[in-house]
Write a protein that holds these residues in place. Structure first.
Motif, PDB file in Angstrom:
ATOM      1  N   GLU A  73       7.285   4.723   8.706  1.00  0.00           N
ATOM      2  CA  GLU A  73       7.803   4.737   7.333  1.00  0.00           C
ATOM      3  C   GLU A  73       8.656   3.501   7.097  1.00  0.00           C
ATOM      4  O   GLU A  73       9.120   2.843   8.050  1.00  0.00           O
ATOM      5  CB  GLU A  73       8.628   5.994   7.074  1.00  0.00           C
ATOM      6  N   ASP A  88       6.301   6.829  -4.784  1.00  0.00           N
ATOM      7  CA  ASP A  88       7.318   7.810  -4.413  1.00  0.00           C
ATOM      8  C   ASP A  88       8.350   7.253  -3.442  1.00  0.00           C
ATOM      9  O   ASP A  88       8.977   7.998  -2.687  1.00  0.00           O
ATOM     10  CB  ASP A  88       6.660   9.049  -3.804  1.00  0.00           C
ATOM     11  N   ALA A 123       2.471   1.758  -3.455  1.00  0.00           N
ATOM     12  CA  ALA A 123       1.530   2.101  -4.523  1.00  0.00           C
ATOM     13  C   ALA A 123       1.493   3.592  -4.810  1.00  0.00           C
ATOM     14  O   ALA A 123       1.090   4.009  -5.906  1.00  0.00           O
ATOM     15  CB  ALA A 123       0.137   1.593  -4.151  1.00  0.00           C
ATOM     16  N   ALA A 124       1.931   4.406  -3.854  1.00  0.00           N
ATOM     17  CA  ALA A 124       1.968   5.851  -4.083  1.00  0.00           C
ATOM     18  C   ALA A 124       3.007   6.241  -5.124  1.00  0.00           C
ATOM     19  O   ALA A 124       2.941   7.342  -5.700  1.00  0.00           O
ATOM     20  CB  ALA A 124       2.250   6.577  -2.764  1.00  0.00           C
ATOM     21  N   ASP A 148       0.830  -1.199   0.000  1.00  0.00           N
ATOM     22  CA  ASP A 148       0.000   0.000   0.000  1.00  0.00           C
ATOM     23  C   ASP A 148       0.869   1.256   0.000  1.00  0.00           C
ATOM     24  O   ASP A 148       0.555   2.244  -0.680  1.00  0.00           O
ATOM     25  CB  ASP A 148      -0.921   0.002   1.209  1.00  0.00           C
ATOM     26  N   ARG A 149       1.968   1.221   0.767  1.00  0.00           N
ATOM     27  CA  ARG A 149       2.862   2.394   0.784  1.00  0.00           C
ATOM     28  C   ARG A 149       3.555   2.577  -0.566  1.00  0.00           C
ATOM     29  O   ARG A 149       3.700   3.706  -1.060  1.00  0.00           O
ATOM     30  CB  ARG A 149       3.911   2.209   1.905  1.00  0.00           C
ATOM     31  N   SER A 193       8.948  -0.376  -6.487  1.00  0.00           N
ATOM     32  CA  SER A 193       7.562  -0.584  -6.904  1.00  0.00           C
ATOM     33  C   SER A 193       6.980  -1.823  -6.233  1.00  0.00           C
ATOM     34  O   SER A 193       7.707  -2.649  -5.674  1.00  0.00           O
ATOM     35  CB  SER A 193       7.493  -0.740  -8.421  1.00  0.00           C
ATOM     36  N   ASP A 221      -2.684  -5.004  -6.861  1.00  0.00           N
ATOM     37  CA  ASP A 221      -3.687  -4.524  -5.910  1.00  0.00           C
ATOM     38  C   ASP A 221      -4.370  -5.651  -5.155  1.00  0.00           C
ATOM     39  O   ASP A 221      -5.270  -5.408  -4.342  1.00  0.00           O
ATOM     40  CB  ASP A 221      -4.744  -3.707  -6.644  1.00  0.00           C
TER      41      ASP A 221
END
Length: 429
Positions: free
Chosen positions: A260, A217, A214-215, A211-212, A227, A314
Motif C-alpha cells: 500500500e 479512495d 485511479a480507484a 494505478d492505485r 488523485s 491513463d
C-alpha cells in the motif's frame, strides 16, 4: 523596527510599514508589508547602495537569509539588501484560505484578491523607497516573477531604479497567457521524459502509484483526495537544478511492506502540494498575465490541456505538469477551496490594470541585465528574448548551464554584477 540580530554571515533587521490596500481608494484601509534589511555584519553603519530583492511566485514570501546563501553572500559585499514579503504573504498582512472564507460573497473576495498583483506590489515598494529610504534609488534583483515585477517597475517608476538584474523572469509584453501555455506543456513533457531517462526505475513506480490512485479512495493525511492529477502536479519542481533528484527520492518510499502507499509518502506529498506556505501561488498564477483589455483569461492552462493528450491520467509513462493552475486544484486542495469563487469570477474579468508600458520600456535607460535560462521550464526563453529585444539598455546572458533556480549557485550573482560593470554601470551609489 527590531534590533539587529545575526544569521551566520549576515546582520539582519526586521521592519514593517503600512500601505493602502487599494491605491485608488485609500479609504479601504491599510495593510502591513514586512521587509528585512540584510548586510555584512561589519558594514551595518556604512552608507551602502540599496539592492531590492523582488521575490518569485506569484505569492512567494521573501527569501529567509541562510548560512551559505550564494547570491546573498555575494550581494552583501556591496549592498544593503532589502528583502520584502510581498503583500499577502509571509509576515506581511496575510491573505490565505481562512481569510477568503471570511469574506461575505464571491464579488467581494474577487475584488480583494485582485489587489495583490504587480500594480499594487510595485506601488508598495515605491512607497517604501520614498518614505523609509529618503527616495534613494534602488538596484534590483528579480527572480522569476520578480522579473515580471522588474518590468512593471521600469514601466511605472523608471527614475526610481539605478540598475536591474533578472533571473529567469522576463514576461511577454504584452502578456499572453495562451502563448505561455502553448510553450509550457511541451516543455513539461520534455522534462518528464528526461526525468524517466535519468531514473528509468521510476516509470514503473509512478505507474503503480497512478494505478492505485485511479480507484479514487486514497486520501492524504489532512483528508484531501489524492488523485492522479495531484500526483502529476509533483512535477512542478522538475525545472529546478535538483528537481529530478527531489522527485526521485520522494518516490523512493512510495509503498510500504504490504504494497500500500506508505504513510511517509502520503505526508511528503501533502507537504509538497498543500499550498499552506504559499496560499496565493495558484490563485494568482494566471492573473499575472492580465493587462489592460486582454481578458477574460478563462483558465488558459485548462483550455490548452486537451490539445496535449499525452498528459492524460491513463497514459503511461505518466507525465508531470509544470506551472499550470487548473480548476481541479480549487476543488481538491483544502487551502485553495476558499479561493474558488473569487478565482472563477476573476477568470472572466475582461479588463485589468496596465502592467507594462511598451513605449516606456523601448526608451528605457536603466541598465537591465537579464539571465535567461535556455531550457527554462517555467518562463520560455524565446518569449524572454523577444521581449528583451524591445527594451532599451537591456542585455541578456543566455545559458543552459543552470535551471530556473540558478541564482542560488555560487558565482551567478557575481557574474551579473561583472556584466553590468563591463557595461560601465556605476554600482557604487
Amino acid at each position: 523596527m527590531s534590533d539587529w540580530y545575526f544569521v551566520p554571515g549576515f546582520a539582519v533587521r526586521d521592519h514593517t510599514f503600512e500601505v493602502p490596500l487599494d491605491y485608488h481608494d485609500e479609504s479601504a484601509g491599510p495593510i502591513t508589508v514586512f521587509y528585512r534589511e540584510v548586510v555584512d555584519p561589519e558594514k551595518r553603519d556604512d552608507d551602502l547602495p540599496l539592492l531590492l530583492h523582488l521575490q518569485g511566485g506569484p505569492g512567494g514570501e521573501g527569501e529567509r537569509p541562510m548560512p551559505g546563501s550564494a547570491w546573498l553572500s555575494e550581494a552583501v559585499k556591496r549592498y544593503r539588501v532589502i528583502i520584502p514579503d510581498q503583500r499577502g504573504v509571509g509576515r506581511s498582512t496575510r491573505l490565505d484560505g481562512a481569510f477568503m472564507a471570511s469574506l461575505p460573497d464571491a464579488k467581494t473576495a474577487a475584488d480583494y484578491l485582485s489587489k495583490f498583483l504587480a500594480d499594487s506590489i510595485i506601488r508598495d515598494f515605491e512607497r517604501l523607497r520614498v518614505t523609509c529610504f529618503s527616495g534613494k534609488r534602488w538596484h534590483t534583483i528579480g527572480q522569476s516573477y520578480g522579473g515580471f515585477l522588474t518590468l512593471a517597475y521600469l514601466s511605472l517608476y523608471p527614475d526610481a531604479l539605478a540598475s536591474c538584474r533578472t533571473t529567469g523572469g522576463i514576461p511577454g509584453v504584452p502578456p499572453n497567457a495562451d502563448e505561455v501555455y502553448r510553450h509550457t506543456y511541451p516543455r513539461a513533457a520534455i522534462k518528464s521524459r528526461q526525468f524517466y531517462v535519468r531514473y528509468p526505475q521510476d516509470v514503473a513506480v509512478v505507474g503503480a502509484i497512478a494505478d492505485r490512485l485511479a480507484a479514487g479512495d486514497v486520501f492524504l493525511p489532512n483528508g484531501d483526495l489524492f488523485s492522479v492529477r495531484r500526483l502529476q502536479s509533483l512535477g512542478q519542481g522538475l525545472g529546478m537544478q535538483h528537481g529530478f533528484e527531489r522527485l526521485h527520492w520522494l518516490l523512493d518510499e512510495a509503498f510500504d511492506a504490504t504494497g500500500e502507499l506508505s504513510s511517509v509518502f502520503l505526508y511528503r506529498v501533502l507537504a509538497n502540494t498543500s499550498n499552506a506556505s504559499s496560499p496565493l501561488y495558484w490563485p494568482l498564477q494566471e492573473f499575472i498575465y492580465g493587462s489592460e483589455e486582454n481578458g477574460p483569461l478563462d483558465w488558459a492552462a485548462a483550455r490548452e490541456l486537451p490539445l496535449h493528450a499525452e498528459f492524460g491520467v491513463d497514459r503511461r509513462p505518466l507525465l508531470f505538469f509544470g506551472e499550470m493552475a487548473l480548476p481541479w486544484m480549487f476543488d481538491e486542495i483544502r487551502e485553495l477551496t476558499p479561493f474558488k469563487p473569487a478565482v472563477d469570477l476573476l477568470m472572466q474579468r475582461t479588463r485589468w490594470p496596465k502592467i507594462y508600458d511598451p513605449e516606456v520600456l523601448a526608451s528605457n535607460e536603466v541598465p537591465l541585465q537579464a539571465l535567461v535560462y535556455f531550457d527554462d521550464l517555467y518562463v520560455d526563453s524565446s518569449i524572454q528574448l523577444d521581449t528583451l529585444s524591445r527594451i532599451g539598455n537591456a542585455k541578456a546572458w543566455v545559458t543552459n548551464e543552470y535551471q530556473h533556480d540558478g541564482i542560488a549557485f555560487p558565482g551567478v550573482f557575481a557574474r551579473l554584477e561583472t556584466l553590468l560593470l563591463e557595461r560601465g554601470v556605476d554600482l557604487s551609489r
